[in-house]
Design a protein around this motif. Structure first.
Motif, PDB file in Angstrom:
ATOM      1  N   ALA A  42       0.828  -1.202   0.000  1.00 55.12           N
ATOM      2  CA  ALA A  42       0.000   0.000   0.000  1.00 55.12           C
ATOM      3  C   ALA A  42       0.862   1.251   0.000  1.00 55.12           C
ATOM      4  O   ALA A  42       0.543   2.252  -0.641  1.00 55.12           O
ATOM      5  CB  ALA A  42      -0.924  -0.008   1.216  1.00 55.12           C
ATOM      6  N   GLU A  43       2.013   1.183   0.711  1.00 59.33           N
ATOM      7  CA  GLU A  43       2.910   2.334   0.751  1.00 59.33           C
ATOM      8  C   GLU A  43       3.512   2.607  -0.618  1.00 59.33           C
ATOM      9  O   GLU A  43       3.685   3.750  -1.023  1.00 59.33           O
ATOM     10  CB  GLU A  43       4.011   2.081   1.777  1.00 59.33           C
ATOM     11  N   GLU A  44       3.846   1.535  -1.365  1.00 58.87           N
ATOM     12  CA  GLU A  44       4.430   1.686  -2.687  1.00 58.87           C
ATOM     13  C   GLU A  44       3.453   2.314  -3.662  1.00 58.87           C
ATOM     14  O   GLU A  44       3.814   3.144  -4.480  1.00 58.87           O
ATOM     15  CB  GLU A  44       4.891   0.324  -3.219  1.00 58.87           C
ATOM     16  N   THR A  45       2.194   1.909  -3.602  1.00 53.86           N
ATOM     17  CA  THR A  45       1.203   2.360  -4.581  1.00 53.86           C
ATOM     18  C   THR A  45       0.433   3.579  -4.098  1.00 53.86           C
ATOM     19  O   THR A  45      -0.420   4.091  -4.825  1.00 53.86           O
ATOM     20  CB  THR A  45       0.207   1.227  -4.885  1.00 53.86           C
ATOM     21  N   GLU A  46       0.694   4.035  -2.886  1.00 53.94           N
ATOM     22  CA  GLU A  46      -0.007   5.206  -2.383  1.00 53.94           C
ATOM     23  C   GLU A  46       0.324   6.416  -3.254  1.00 53.94           C
ATOM     24  O   GLU A  46       1.470   6.649  -3.614  1.00 53.94           O
ATOM     25  CB  GLU A  46       0.415   5.474  -0.936  1.00 53.94           C
ATOM     26  N   GLY A  47      -0.694   7.181  -3.592  1.00 57.48           N
ATOM     27  CA  GLY A  47      -0.508   8.333  -4.467  1.00 57.48           C
ATOM     28  C   GLY A  47      -1.016   8.094  -5.861  1.00 57.48           C
ATOM     29  O   GLY A  47      -1.191   9.034  -6.645  1.00 57.48           O
ATOM     30  N   PHE A  48      -1.272   6.828  -6.210  1.00 55.20           N
ATOM     31  CA  PHE A  48      -1.848   6.466  -7.506  1.00 55.20           C
ATOM     32  C   PHE A  48      -3.308   6.066  -7.320  1.00 55.20           C
ATOM     33  O   PHE A  48      -3.661   5.413  -6.332  1.00 55.20           O
ATOM     34  CB  PHE A  48      -1.096   5.291  -8.139  1.00 55.20           C
ATOM     35  N   ALA A  49      -4.143   6.423  -8.290  1.00 51.78           N
ATOM     36  CA  ALA A  49      -5.554   6.033  -8.210  1.00 51.78           C
ATOM     37  C   ALA A  49      -5.728   4.541  -8.466  1.00 51.78           C
ATOM     38  O   ALA A  49      -6.564   3.881  -7.856  1.00 51.78           O
ATOM     39  CB  ALA A  49      -6.374   6.839  -9.210  1.00 51.78           C
ATOM     40  N   ASN A  50      -4.922   4.002  -9.421  1.00 47.87           N
ATOM     41  CA  ASN A  50      -4.978   2.576  -9.758  1.00 47.87           C
ATOM     42  C   ASN A  50      -6.379   2.120 -10.150  1.00 47.87           C
ATOM     43  O   ASN A  50      -6.793   1.006  -9.837  1.00 47.87           O
ATOM     44  CB  ASN A  50      -4.467   1.725  -8.578  1.00 47.87           C
ATOM     45  N   GLU A  51      -7.093   2.990 -10.845  1.00 48.55           N
ATOM     46  CA  GLU A  51      -8.435   2.617 -11.279  1.00 48.55           C
ATOM     47  C   GLU A  51      -8.416   1.855 -12.604  1.00 48.55           C
ATOM     48  O   GLU A  51      -9.330   1.078 -12.893  1.00 48.55           O
ATOM     49  CB  GLU A  51      -9.300   3.874 -11.421  1.00 48.55           C
ATOM     50  N   TYR A  52      -7.395   2.087 -13.419  1.00 46.29           N
ATOM     51  CA  TYR A  52      -7.303   1.448 -14.732  1.00 46.29           C
ATOM     52  C   TYR A  52      -5.888   0.929 -14.936  1.00 46.29           C
ATOM     53  O   TYR A  52      -4.933   1.442 -14.340  1.00 46.29           O
ATOM     54  CB  TYR A  52      -7.632   2.454 -15.840  1.00 46.29           C
ATOM     55  N   GLU A 112       6.127  -1.257 -12.597  1.00 48.76           N
ATOM     56  CA  GLU A 112       7.364  -1.199 -11.811  1.00 48.76           C
ATOM     57  C   GLU A 112       8.017   0.182 -11.922  1.00 48.76           C
ATOM     58  O   GLU A 112       8.432   0.776 -10.921  1.00 48.76           O
ATOM     59  CB  GLU A 112       8.326  -2.283 -12.300  1.00 48.76           C
ATOM     60  N   ILE A 113       8.103   0.698 -13.150  1.00 48.66           N
ATOM     61  CA  ILE A 113       8.726   2.010 -13.363  1.00 48.66           C
ATOM     62  C   ILE A 113       7.926   3.106 -12.664  1.00 48.66           C
ATOM     63  O   ILE A 113       8.483   3.969 -11.974  1.00 48.66           O
ATOM     64  CB  ILE A 113       8.845   2.310 -14.871  1.00 48.66           C
ATOM     65  N   SER A 114       6.610   3.087 -12.830  1.00 44.49           N
ATOM     66  CA  SER A 114       5.759   4.130 -12.248  1.00 44.49           C
ATOM     67  C   SER A 114       5.833   4.132 -10.736  1.00 44.49           C
ATOM     68  O   SER A 114       5.947   5.190 -10.100  1.00 44.49           O
ATOM     69  CB  SER A 114       4.307   3.918 -12.703  1.00 44.49           C
ATOM     70  N   THR A 115       5.780   2.949 -10.135  1.00 44.04           N
ATOM     71  CA  THR A 115       5.813   2.844  -8.678  1.00 44.04           C
ATOM     72  C   THR A 115       7.167   3.285  -8.125  1.00 44.04           C
ATOM     73  O   THR A 115       7.239   4.002  -7.128  1.00 44.04           O
ATOM     74  CB  THR A 115       5.519   1.402  -8.245  1.00 44.04           C
ATOM     75  N   ARG A 116       8.235   2.861  -8.786  1.00 50.32           N
ATOM     76  CA  ARG A 116       9.582   3.205  -8.315  1.00 50.32           C
ATOM     77  C   ARG A 116       9.884   4.690  -8.505  1.00 50.32           C
ATOM     78  O   ARG A 116      10.448   5.340  -7.625  1.00 50.32           O
ATOM     79  CB  ARG A 116      10.623   2.347  -9.054  1.00 50.32           C
ATOM     80  N   GLN A 117       9.491   5.238  -9.629  1.00 49.72           N
ATOM     81  CA  GLN A 117       9.795   6.632  -9.926  1.00 49.72           C
ATOM     82  C   GLN A 117       8.757   7.605  -9.350  1.00 49.72           C
ATOM     83  O   GLN A 117       8.989   8.804  -9.311  1.00 49.72           O
ATOM     84  CB  GLN A 117       9.882   6.839 -11.452  1.00 49.72           C
ATOM     85  N   LYS A 118       7.595   7.073  -8.959  1.00 49.84           N
ATOM     86  CA  LYS A 118       6.492   7.915  -8.493  1.00 49.84           C
ATOM     87  C   LYS A 118       6.071   8.930  -9.560  1.00 49.84           C
ATOM     88  O   LYS A 118       5.774  10.098  -9.279  1.00 49.84           O
ATOM     89  CB  LYS A 118       6.857   8.617  -7.179  1.00 49.84           C
ATOM     90  N   VAL A 119       6.066   8.445 -10.781  1.00 50.70           N
ATOM     91  CA  VAL A 119       5.583   9.192 -11.948  1.00 50.70           C
ATOM     92  C   VAL A 119       4.853   8.190 -12.833  1.00 50.70           C
ATOM     93  O   VAL A 119       5.449   7.197 -13.259  1.00 50.70           O
ATOM     94  CB  VAL A 119       6.736   9.844 -12.739  1.00 50.70           C
ATOM     95  N   GLY A 137      -1.866   9.411 -12.946  1.00 47.71           N
ATOM     96  CA  GLY A 137      -1.014  10.399 -12.310  1.00 47.71           C
ATOM     97  C   GLY A 137      -0.721  10.084 -10.864  1.00 47.71           C
ATOM     98  O   GLY A 137      -1.489   9.387 -10.190  1.00 47.71           O
ATOM     99  N   TYR A 138       0.406  10.620 -10.398  1.00 48.80           N
ATOM    100  CA  TYR A 138       0.834  10.407  -9.015  1.00 48.80           C
ATOM    101  C   TYR A 138       0.693  11.704  -8.232  1.00 48.80           C
ATOM    102  O   TYR A 138       1.133  12.775  -8.681  1.00 48.80           O
ATOM    103  CB  TYR A 138       2.286   9.935  -8.963  1.00 48.80           C
TER     104      TYR A 138
END
Length: 274
Positions: free
Chosen positions: A24-34, A58-65, A94-95
């Protein structure tokens, strides 16, 4: 036996309980709806889509973009930029509060590609950087190898975001350096040896009539030179001045151009044909 089973189940539950907060901490900040890959034009196989989605996750979660890809058969009468921006915003990509991220839209209607950028991605992907990424993908897009093109897009995005965070974003005065293929090393060595042998051989052939001379007497005609007096006379001096141009970094024309989308958000971007 029952106690062992209960102990195993308890340990498993505890492990899952610890893993969930970390995820949850890794994906926090993303809506993850699609999903980050929506292939409406069906340009990828199921396996290719799954691999690309995992890579972008992996890239999006690691870079927070957020780094996303979408394809379509039609723009529904919109411009490619409007379609890409509406797609990004309607899918809540978006993050964080600024919706940091980018979307690559491929439209098969007129063979367009477009990258829309939001938040920190506007900084990471300058106008020149977007065109560079497009040039790297165009060959594979034109050949119909969309999996390879999207893989290149993902790798370039990862590099560009890292560069922006650790130094200066790639731009017209800070262009990415393409690594030279190793195949050119032996080719350059062989070409250099052949060229040097040709040059030395040509020079050697012209020196067949030359013999070693201990003095220069043979090159002077007897009695032709009689030096009676020598002087050094200064005649004149010429000075040429050239104005040194100032380096004005503010007028370089780089950076990211932005505009207001139909929803009122600020976005950057660029695109082209393939």
């Amino acid at each position: 036996m029952k106690k062992r089973i209960l102990s195993f189940i308890t340990i498993l539950i505890l492990c899952l309980g610890l893993a969930v907060p970390a995820f949850a901490e890794e994906t926090e900040g993303f809506a993850n709806e699609y999903p980050r890959v929506i292939d409406n034009a069906e340009l990828l196989s199921a396996d290719e889509r799954e691999l690309l989605t995992s890579k972008l996750d992996e890239i999006s979660t690691r870079q927070k973009v957020d780094v996303t890809v979408a394809t379509t058969d039609t723009l529904d009468g919109l411009t490619v930029s409007d379609y890409a921006e509406r797609f990004y915003e309607s899918h809540n990509y978006g993050y964080g509060p600024d919706k940091d991220g980018t979307i690559l839209l491929i439209s098969m209607e007129d063979h367009d590609w477009y990258m829309a950028t939001y938040g920190y991605a506007i900084t990471a992907f300058t106008d020149a950087g977007i065109q560079y990424i497009g040039e790297e993908m165009t060959g594979d897009l034109s050949d119909g190898d969309f999996a390879a093109a999207f893989d290149t897009f993902a790798d370039e995005c990862d590099d560009f975001i890292t560069q922006a965070k650790t130094g200066e974003p790639y731009d017209i005065d800070n262009e990415p350096q393409k690594p030279m293929s190793w195949i050119w090393i032996p080719i350059s060595l062989v070409a250099g040896i052949i060229l040097s042998l040709i040059v030395v051989g040509t020079m050697k052939s012209k020196l067949k009539t030359v013999r070693f001379q201990a003095a220069a007497n043979n090159y002077v005609k007897a009695g032709s030179m009689n030096l009676t007096e020598s002087r050094d006379i200064f005649l004149y001096n010429t000075m040429t001045k050239t104005k040194k141009e100032k380096n004005d970094s503010s007028s370089g024309g780089g950076g990211s151009s932005t505009h207001t989308t139909s929803s009122g958000s600020t976005a950057g971007g660029g695109g082209g044909k393939f």
